[in-house]
Design a protein around this motif. Structure first.
Motif, PDB file in Angstrom:
ATOM      1  N   LEU A 185       2.072   6.851  -0.386  1.00 51.16           N
ATOM      2  CA  LEU A 185       1.255   5.844  -0.877  1.00 51.16           C
ATOM      3  C   LEU A 185       1.402   5.371  -2.285  1.00 51.16           C
ATOM      4  CD1 LEU A 185      -2.035   7.326   0.117  1.00 51.16           C
ATOM      5  CD2 LEU A 185      -0.695   5.826   1.417  1.00 51.16           C
ATOM      6  N   GLN A 216      -3.065   0.267  -4.043  1.00 54.49           N
ATOM      7  CA  GLN A 216      -4.223   0.539  -3.125  1.00 54.49           C
ATOM      8  C   GLN A 216      -5.278  -0.407  -3.308  1.00 54.49           C
ATOM      9  OE1 GLN A 216      -4.711   3.620  -0.515  1.00 54.49           O
ATOM     10  NE2 GLN A 216      -2.449   2.822  -0.782  1.00 54.49           N
ATOM     11  N   THR A 237      -3.949   4.135   3.665  1.00 51.95           N
ATOM     12  CA  THR A 237      -4.745   4.766   2.505  1.00 51.95           C
ATOM     13  C   THR A 237      -4.916   6.113   2.714  1.00 51.95           C
ATOM     14  OG1 THR A 237      -6.633   4.524   3.933  1.00 51.95           O
ATOM     15  CG2 THR A 237      -6.133   2.583   2.512  1.00 51.95           C
ATOM     16  N   GLY A 251      -8.148   1.767   5.858  1.00 56.22           N
ATOM     17  CA  GLY A 251      -9.000   2.019   4.888  1.00 56.22           C
ATOM     18  C   GLY A 251     -10.528   1.227   5.189  1.00 56.22           C
ATOM     19  N   SER A 309       0.785  -1.075   0.121  1.00 48.50           N
ATOM     20  CA  SER A 309       0.070   0.143   0.086  1.00 48.50           C
ATOM     21  C   SER A 309       0.851   1.372  -0.021  1.00 48.50           C
ATOM     22  CB  SER A 309      -0.943  -0.096   1.369  1.00 48.50           C
ATOM     23  OG  SER A 309      -0.130   0.247   2.189  1.00 48.50           O
TER      24      SER A 309
END
Length: 274
Positions: free
Chosen positions: A75, A80, A51, A110, A8
């Motif tokens: 990120l 993701q 996230t 997330g 991620s």
């Protein structure tokens, strides 16, 4: 059953903070989360990684903003949760289960993306979280604003799951889907209620050991970092006994994966064809 892990985000840290006796050279760490395509439970997420809710969310409190400013997670847009699910022809609505290995930001940020999901987590750790003050939870690395407001009503606690006994070096734990395919193994030390996931039915048994260590080298070379990394642990004295369980599992032919180890593994999505 198919298992893949996505990255991620990247987070950088000095090697000596994650490997005893290491250098001051910066190491770029992964922040993994997993996707299981289970024959009965369907698509199941293992945590969510970092996230935008943790790094840019408008509901972030001062402490979470400071946390992000210090760690500076970068990120990885391509990996993701939503684009990764799309690679498998899935949407967030298809995910009915998210396994939450522990409650740190890089594992839960997330959760709000999955409105149809039940959450498998330690109900004992959740009860302790609720009993603490906001400041005490911050000391434990827990940011309340990252939990969906209905988290508790959607929680399937580990205490409700049947237990599987250990077999030699194969640890026991909670049977998450009633078929022995995914077993939650208690891994105390890093965080309150942390558990890993045992996939004993793979050709080589796999134990996803989350954050017991940051690097596999720290485990196999017995180089658990000390101060100041010890300040981040829920119970630093438990890390070595937990690590010894993992070493026995490795010696018996199993495979161990960690969330943050930068070395690519065969289950990683960036080495996997869909």
């Amino acid at each position: 059953m198919k298992i893949v892990f996505a990255n991620s985000a990247w987070v950088s840290a000095a090697e000596r903070l994650i490997l005893h006796g290491g250098s001051w050279q910066s190491v770029r760490l992964r922040v993994r989360y997993g996707l299981i395509i289970h024959p009965r439970a369907g698509p199941v997420l293992i945590d969510t990684g970092y996230t935008p809710q943790a790094t840019r969310g408008t509901d972030r409190g001062t402490a979470l903003r400071l946390y992000g400013a210090i760690l500076k997670p970068q990120l990885n847009a391509a990996e993701q949760p939503l684009p990764v699910l799309a690679r498998f022809g899935l949407t967030p609505q298809d995910v009915r289960t998210v396994i939450v290995t522990h409650f740190h930001a890089d594992h839960i940020s997330g959760l709000s993306q999955f409105a149809n999901a039940r959450f498998i987590a330690s109900d004992a750790a959740w009860s302790r979280l609720k009993a603490r003050t906001a400041w005490q939870n911050l000391r434990h690395g827990v940011f309340a604003e990252l939990f969906p407001t209905d988290f508790e009503t959607r929680l399937d606690g580990l205490s409700s799951k049947a237990r599987i006994a250990p077999r030699g070096a194969i640890p026991g734990g909670a049977d998450l889907f009633g078929d022995g395919s995914v077993v939650a193994v208690d891994l105390p030390g890093h965080a309150d209620g942390q558990f890993g996931l045992l996939f004993a039915g793979m050709e080589r048994p796999l134990l996803y050991a989350v954050d017991v260590q940051w690097l596999l080298a720290a485990l196999v070379q017995r180089r658990t970092p000390g101060f100041p990394a010890s300040l981040l642990a829920e119970d630093f004295t438990a890390i070595e006994p937990t690590s010894e369980v993992l070493r026995r599992f490795l010696a018996d032919g199993g495979e161990v994966m960690f969330c943050h180890d930068p070395e690519p593994k065969s289950y990683d999505l960036d080495g996997e064809s869909v």
